[in-house]
Design an enzyme around this catalytic site. Structure first.
Site, short mmCIF file in Angstrom:
data_model
loop_
_atom_site.label_atom_id
_atom_site.label_comp_id
_atom_site.label_asym_id
_atom_site.label_seq_id
_atom_site.Cartn_x
_atom_site.Cartn_y
_atom_site.Cartn_z
N ASP A 98 0.86 -1.16 0.00
CA ASP A 98 0.00 0.00 0.00
C ASP A 98 0.91 1.22 0.00
OD1 ASP A 98 -2.45 1.52 0.40
OD2 ASP A 98 -3.23 -0.27 1.39
N ASP A 202 -3.06 4.58 -2.33
CA ASP A 202 -4.12 5.08 -1.46
C ASP A 202 -4.52 6.52 -1.80
OD1 ASP A 202 -5.57 4.62 1.22
OD2 ASP A 202 -4.47 6.46 1.66
N GLU A 256 -6.52 4.24 -5.92
CA GLU A 256 -7.78 4.40 -5.20
C GLU A 256 -8.10 5.89 -5.09
OE1 GLU A 256 -9.82 4.19 -0.86
OE2 GLU A 256 -7.98 5.22 -1.37
N HIS A 329 -11.11 -3.25 3.51
CA HIS A 329 -11.07 -2.81 4.92
C HIS A 329 -11.87 -1.54 5.17
CE1 HIS A 329 -8.29 -0.45 2.68
NE2 HIS A 329 -8.16 0.39 3.69
N ASP A 330 -12.52 -1.01 4.15
CA ASP A 330 -13.26 0.25 4.30
C ASP A 330 -14.78 0.09 4.25
OD1 ASP A 330 -11.02 1.89 4.56
OD2 ASP A 330 -10.81 2.17 2.40
C1 GLC Z 1 -8.08 5.10 1.95
C2 GLC Z 1 -7.93 3.86 2.79
C3 GLC Z 1 -8.57 4.09 4.11
C4 GLC Z 1 -7.84 5.22 4.78
C5 GLC Z 1 -7.82 6.47 3.92
C6 GLC Z 1 -6.80 7.46 4.41
O1 GLC Z 1 -9.40 5.38 1.64
O2 GLC Z 1 -8.45 2.74 2.12
O3 GLC Z 1 -8.56 2.96 4.92
O4 GLC Z 1 -8.44 5.50 6.01
O5 GLC Z 1 -7.48 6.18 2.58
O6 GLC Z 1 -5.50 6.99 4.21
#
Ligand code: GLC
Ligand code: CA
Length: 559
Positions: A98, A202, A256, A329-330
């Site tokens: 990540d 991320d 993402e 995980h979100d």
């Molecule tokens: C992304 C991650 C999430 C995190 C956020 C800030 O959306 O998937 O878990 O809290 O970024 O880094």
């Protein structure tokens, strides 16, 4: 479209804190992951994506990074990481890290230096502004964090505010500073040279903020977002990372970024010389039972979900590659959302079938393959995530408090996916020998890996068959996608076609029986029933009545 290993692979996501504890401190770790590499491989995946493994004070459980080139001592050390990396490679699995470079942790040495004085060389690594108002103590603009109140935090020593679009512990990096971009490239090289095979990037769409940081449209969370999601220099910076580093390796990247649209994604992933990322995650297929956020629930609409899949397929097909996922995980667990707890096994299999036989790279989140479900917590003290606490404050303004809020959190919180993986029915679910850092779902006595291994008809064994089928049939990977029954709110029916081969996927999202008739030109009796979640007698007519959450996949060798 060009064939490529990353289009053919399936990825398993590990959120390390809750995967497997090896040393009895209640926290998942790398040695625990090492022990389970054979298991991971056995699911039929070809790669592992690790949610952050780096040192972190855990303001956002690892997504606040204190050192990009080291391993969180809670999880192990660099040597153990290399052991896991090699172990994965020996089993023919790739490893993706990540890459969280929109922000660091406040504990990162860059940030500590940055706070020392405005002349410190690291000061300009972050986004600082003078305060407003007579006393200079009012935030520089009206932006709100996605996770924690206002988006600005005052620092006495420099008499300035720093920007954090997530928690206070996650100061945003100033990507306009070429030195910061050089750091990002050094981080990428560091891991790629070690043998890592790519990155999940991320909130990568947030890295460029609009000049002047204008006030945002007043909404109760993430106000200002329109000024930094897909900001002015996003493409330019990603191009620099691509040209200077990524293009020199045979590596994978998946970006993402919330609220992404096909148009925006295509700017980054189109497979020509403009390409800067291999693929991206989209979000809207996970909004078929809620309004923008998992927290505001609506009845599930299959039609809405199908439209999202169709929209992304139409936009991406022939131009860029897409991703397929139902959990990470979100988000809360998918069976609770789009399936049925009553028909947990059937709907768990059906959802996997529906998703992973579409066109794109499958991502499977830990525990999804055994059909883990949401947890029910009983009081706010049992929750752990800043997002939950931020929402507690926010929803209280709308009168949602106390037990009502807890009920809402039990449905909407991403913590549902963060309970420890359920390995067996022993005390602490085989996850640990002590009480884990976060509540175990009490249903671990029935839902666990050992049970799933022993049961031929488990969700786990179905995932194995499904991924094997996908891997062995190019039509399931590269074939075109075409839907039938588009207006049905009960059936999701589609076919994939490639060079005369066809796969027909029939999925029911209903408990009640639905009449299915094969589309014109398809003769079910000519197809081989390759996957199904109920026992079925051989078909000799072209229609059937579905059972609850039934899924069938027919394969036609020659059409
Ligand atoms: C992304 C991650 C999430 C995190 C956020 C800030 O959306 O998937 O878990 O809290 O970024 O880094
Ligand atoms: Ca541990």
């Amino acid at each position: 479209m060009k064939k490529s290993w990353y289009k053919e692979m399936a990825v398993y996501q590990i959120w390390p804190r809750s995967f497997k504890d090896s040393n009895g401190d209640g926290i998942g770790d790398l040695e625990g992951i090492y022990e389970k590499l054979d298991y991971i491989k056995s699911i039929g995946v070809d790669a592992i994506w690790f949610s952050p493994l780096y040192p972190s004070p855990n303001a956002d459980y690892g997504y606040d990074i204190a050192d990009y080139m080291d391993i969180n001592p809670e999880y192990g050390d660099m040597e153990t990481f290399k052991k896991v990396l090699n172990g994965a490679h020996e089993r023919n699995m790739k490893v993706f890290m990540d890459l969280v470079v929109n922000h660091t942790s406040t504990e990162h040495k860059w940030f500590k230096e940055a706070c020392k004085s405005v002349d410190n060389p690291y000061h300009d690594y972050y986004i600082w502004r003078k305060g407003k108002g007579k006393d200079g103590k009012q935030p520089p603009n009206n932006w709100l964090s996605t996770f924690e109140g206002g988006a600005w935090e005052y620092v006495e020593s420099v008499d300035e505010f720093y920007l954090h679009v997530f928690t206070k512990g996650q100061p945003d990096l100033n990507m306009d500073n070429p030195k910061v971009r050089q750091e990002v490239k050094d981080i990428m090289k560091f891991w790629l040279d070690m043998g890592v095979d790519g990155f999940r990037e991320d909130v990568i769409t947030y890295i460029s903020k609009k000049e002047g940081l204008p006030n945002g449209f007043p909404i109760p969370v993430a106000c200002g977002m329109e000024h930094y999601n897909c900001g002015p220099h996003l493409y330019e910076y990603l191009k620099e990372f691509h040209d200077d580093v990524l293009s020199k390796y045979d590596c994978f990247t998946v970006g993402e970024g919330p609220l992404i649209t096909p148009e925006k994604v295509l700017k980054l992933v189109t497979e020509d010389d403009t390409q800067v990322l291999k693929t991206m995650f989209s979000f809207d297929h996970l909004e078929a039972d809620c309004l923008m956020t998992d927290w505001i629930k609506k009845p599930f609409s299959l039609k809405k979900m199908k439209k999202c899949y169709q929209k992304w397929y139409d936009a991406m097909n022939g131009k860029g590659w897409h991703t397929l996922y139902l959990e990470n995980h979100d988000h809360p667990r998918i069976i609770d959302r789009y399936g049925s707890l009553k028909y947990r096994v059937e709907s768990g299999k059906m959802l996997a079938t529906m998703c992973y036989l579409q066109k794109g790279t499958p991502f499977i989140y830990q525990g999804q393959e055994i059909g883990m479900t949401n947890i029910e917590l009983h009081s706010i003290d049992e929750f752990k995530d800043m997002v939950t606490f931020n929402n507690q404050i926010m929803f209280s303004k709308f009168g949602i408090k106390g037990d009502r809020f807890v009920r809402m959190a039990n449905k909407g919180s991403r913590e549902n996916s963060r309970t420890p993986v359920q390995w067996d029915n022993s005390e602490y679910a085989g996850f640990s020998t002590v009480e884990p850092w976060f509540n175990l779902n009490p249903n671990y006595t029935e839902i666990n890996v050992a049970q799933a291994e022993a049961d031929e008809n488990s969700i786990l064994n179905y995932y194995r068959k499904l991924l094997k089928f996908r891997k062995e049939h190019e039509v399931a990977i590269y074939g075109d996608f075409k839907q039938y029954y588009e207006n049905s709110n009960e059936l999701f029916v589609y076919e994939r076609n490639l060079d005369g081969e066809k796969v027909l996927v029939v999925c029911s999202f209903a408990e009640k029986s639905v009449h299915f008739k094969a589309p014109d030109g398809i003769d079910l009796s000519k197809g081989e029933l390759v996957l199904n979640n109920y026992t079925i007698n051989p078909v000799n007519h072209n229609s059937f009545v579905t059972r609850p959450y039934e899924a069938r996949v027919y394969y036609f060798k020659e059409v």
